[in-house]
Design a protein around this motif. Structure first.
Motif, PDB file in Angstrom:
ATOM      1  N   ALA A  82      40.143  43.029  51.846  1.00  0.00           N
ATOM      2  CA  ALA A  82      39.682  44.180  51.059  1.00  0.00           C
ATOM      3  C   ALA A  82      40.802  44.797  50.843  1.00  0.00           C
ATOM      4  CB  ALA A  82      38.354  44.743  51.729  1.00  0.00           C
ATOM      5  N   GLY A  83      40.674  45.451  49.411  1.00  0.00           N
ATOM      6  CA  GLY A  83      41.612  46.347  49.155  1.00  0.00           C
ATOM      7  C   GLY A  83      41.826  46.800  47.732  1.00  0.00           C
ATOM      8  N   THR A  84      42.607  47.311  47.034  1.00  0.00           N
ATOM      9  CA  THR A  84      42.838  47.557  45.650  1.00  0.00           C
ATOM     10  C   THR A  84      44.231  46.943  45.101  1.00  0.00           C
ATOM     11  OG1 THR A  84      41.638  49.826  45.732  1.00  0.00           O
ATOM     12  CG2 THR A  84      43.211  49.271  43.924  1.00  0.00           C
ATOM     13  N   TYR A  85      44.134  46.027  44.254  1.00  0.00           N
ATOM     14  CA  TYR A  85      45.308  45.276  43.833  1.00  0.00           C
ATOM     15  C   TYR A  85      45.651  45.706  42.311  1.00  0.00           C
ATOM     16  CZ  TYR A  85      44.666  42.649  48.236  1.00  0.00           C
ATOM     17  OH  TYR A  85      44.262  42.222  49.428  1.00  0.00           O
ATOM     18  N   PRO A  86      46.554  46.730  42.132  1.00  0.00           N
ATOM     19  CA  PRO A  86      46.820  47.180  40.854  1.00  0.00           C
ATOM     20  C   PRO A  86      47.466  45.917  40.017  1.00  0.00           C
ATOM     21  CG  PRO A  86      48.285  48.170  42.208  1.00  0.00           C
ATOM     22  CD  PRO A  86      47.269  47.570  43.190  1.00  0.00           C
ATOM     23  N   PHE A  87      47.282  46.257  38.482  1.00  0.00           N
ATOM     24  CA  PHE A  87      47.949  45.285  37.688  1.00  0.00           C
ATOM     25  C   PHE A  87      48.344  45.828  36.529  1.00  0.00           C
ATOM     26  CE2 PHE A  87      43.638  44.398  36.629  1.00  0.00           C
ATOM     27  CZ  PHE A  87      43.752  44.202  35.182  1.00  0.00           C
ATOM     28  N   PHE A  88      49.326  45.186  35.601  1.00  0.00           N
ATOM     29  CA  PHE A  88      49.687  46.060  34.434  1.00  0.00           C
ATOM     30  C   PHE A  88      50.291  44.951  33.579  1.00  0.00           C
ATOM     31  CE2 PHE A  88      52.877  46.647  37.507  1.00  0.00           C
ATOM     32  CZ  PHE A  88      54.273  46.317  37.050  1.00  0.00           C
ATOM     33  N   ASP A  89      50.545  45.074  32.278  1.00  0.00           N
ATOM     34  CA  ASP A  89      51.554  44.385  31.453  1.00  0.00           C
ATOM     35  C   ASP A  89      52.865  45.051  31.264  1.00  0.00           C
ATOM     36  OD1 ASP A  89      52.887  43.462  29.198  1.00  0.00           O
ATOM     37  OD2 ASP A  89      51.303  43.387  27.776  1.00  0.00           O
ATOM     38  N   ASP A  90      54.024  44.246  31.752  1.00  0.00           N
ATOM     39  CA  ASP A  90      55.197  44.817  32.032  1.00  0.00           C
ATOM     40  C   ASP A  90      55.858  45.321  30.899  1.00  0.00           C
ATOM     41  OD1 ASP A  90      57.226  45.678  33.777  1.00  0.00           O
ATOM     42  OD2 ASP A  90      58.155  43.776  33.835  1.00  0.00           O
ATOM     43  N   PHE A  91      55.410  44.723  29.589  1.00  0.00           N
ATOM     44  CA  PHE A  91      55.900  45.127  28.233  1.00  0.00           C
ATOM     45  C   PHE A  91      55.441  46.247  27.696  1.00  0.00           C
ATOM     46  CE2 PHE A  91      56.701  40.138  27.748  1.00  0.00           C
ATOM     47  CZ  PHE A  91      57.603  40.282  28.471  1.00  0.00           C
ATOM     48  N   HIS A  92      54.041  46.648  28.287  1.00  0.00           N
ATOM     49  CA  HIS A  92      53.362  47.797  27.742  1.00  0.00           C
ATOM     50  C   HIS A  92      52.809  48.708  29.067  1.00  0.00           C
ATOM     51  CE1 HIS A  92      52.999  44.607  24.714  1.00  0.00           C
ATOM     52  NE2 HIS A  92      53.526  45.487  23.939  1.00  0.00           N
ATOM     53  N   MET A  93      53.636  49.136  29.843  1.00  0.00           N
ATOM     54  CA  MET A  93      53.312  49.498  31.209  1.00  0.00           C
ATOM     55  C   MET A  93      52.190  50.974  31.018  1.00  0.00           C
ATOM     56  SD  MET A  93      56.478  49.248  33.663  1.00  0.00           S
ATOM     57  CE  MET A  93      56.023  49.916  34.800  1.00  0.00           C
ATOM     58  N   GLU A  94      52.531  51.625  29.935  1.00  0.00           N
ATOM     59  CA  GLU A  94      52.023  52.965  30.016  1.00  0.00           C
ATOM     60  C   GLU A  94      50.372  52.713  29.472  1.00  0.00           C
ATOM     61  OE1 GLU A  94      54.604  52.197  27.887  1.00  0.00           O
ATOM     62  OE2 GLU A  94      56.021  52.905  29.423  1.00  0.00           O
ATOM     63  N   THR A  95      50.181  51.556  28.829  1.00  0.00           N
ATOM     64  CA  THR A  95      48.598  51.586  28.298  1.00  0.00           C
ATOM     65  C   THR A  95      47.975  50.248  28.846  1.00  0.00           C
ATOM     66  OG1 THR A  95      49.530  49.989  26.534  1.00  0.00           O
ATOM     67  CG2 THR A  95      49.222  52.697  25.978  1.00  0.00           C
ATOM     68  N   THR A  96      48.386  49.636  29.574  1.00  0.00           N
ATOM     69  CA  THR A  96      47.754  48.245  30.118  1.00  0.00           C
ATOM     70  C   THR A  96      47.711  48.160  31.714  1.00  0.00           C
ATOM     71  OG1 THR A  96      50.051  47.005  30.253  1.00  0.00           O
ATOM     72  CG2 THR A  96      48.683  46.977  28.140  1.00  0.00           C
ATOM     73  N   GLN A  97      47.106  49.410  32.320  1.00  0.00           N
ATOM     74  CA  GLN A  97      47.123  49.118  33.800  1.00  0.00           C
ATOM     75  C   GLN A  97      45.475  48.969  34.152  1.00  0.00           C
ATOM     76  OE1 GLN A  97      48.958  52.724  35.318  1.00  0.00           O
ATOM     77  NE2 GLN A  97      50.788  52.384  34.053  1.00  0.00           N
ATOM     78  N   GLY A  98      45.445  48.106  35.106  1.00  0.00           N
ATOM     79  CA  GLY A  98      43.984  47.912  35.821  1.00  0.00           C
ATOM     80  C   GLY A  98      44.303  47.928  37.209  1.00  0.00           C
ATOM     81  N   HIS A  99      43.098  47.481  37.805  1.00  0.00           N
ATOM     82  CA  HIS A  99      43.005  47.253  39.326  1.00  0.00           C
ATOM     83  C   HIS A  99      41.917  46.267  39.538  1.00  0.00           C
ATOM     84  CE1 HIS A  99      44.223  51.236  38.975  1.00  0.00           C
ATOM     85  NE2 HIS A  99      44.888  51.002  40.114  1.00  0.00           N
ATOM     86  N   ILE A 100      42.107  45.292  40.400  1.00  0.00           N
ATOM     87  CA  ILE A 100      41.404  44.264  40.999  1.00  0.00           C
ATOM     88  C   ILE A 100      41.091  44.891  42.345  1.00  0.00           C
ATOM     89  CG2 ILE A 100      41.070  41.939  41.826  1.00  0.00           C
ATOM     90  CD1 ILE A 100      43.209  41.078  39.878  1.00  0.00           C
TER      91      ILE A 100
END
Length: 118
Positions: free
Chosen positions: A97-115
């Motif tokens: 259990a926990g929070t696993y962040p992800f992002f698009d490395d080519f567009h880091m500022e606008t494509t962040q999310g969490h699982i």
């Protein structure tokens, strides 16, 4: 002759029993949860995903845009480039259990999310 016939029946019965046991396991593997993340030219359409803890899941990354995207999650240990119009998948082993962040490395500022794994 009768003994061979009985042995053949026994072998067929064992084979049928093993197959019956294997089918639910195969079906369960096909039914693993899917975490679908959609990218579209600097935007991510999926920002929050919730999954059960200690369960293997399929990470499905879709790029609906016209430019490449790179799914990256250091905590999941995944870094994959997805060409325009392509889909990539990766089976992820069970996680605590926990929070696993992800992002698009080519567009880091606008494509962040969490699982969120609960």
């Amino acid at each position: 002759m009768r003994r061979r016939f009985l042995d053949a029946l026994l072998v067929q019965g064992l084979a049928a029993a093993l197959l019956a046991c294997a089918l639910p396991a195969a079906r369960a593997a096909d039914e693993m949860p899917v975490a679908r993340v959609e990218f579209n030219d600097g935007a991510v359409n999926t920002r929050v995903i919730e999954l059960p803890a200690k369960t293997r899941f399929l990470l499905e990354m879709v790029n609906n845009g016209k430019t490449p995207a790179e799914f990256e999650s250091r905590s999941l240990g995944v870094e994959i480039v997805i060409p325009p119009g392509a889909t990539r998948t990766r089976k992820i082993p069970p996680k605590m259990a926990g929070t696993y962040p992800f992002f698009d490395d080519f567009h880091m500022e606008t494509t962040q999310g969490h699982i969120f794994i609960k």
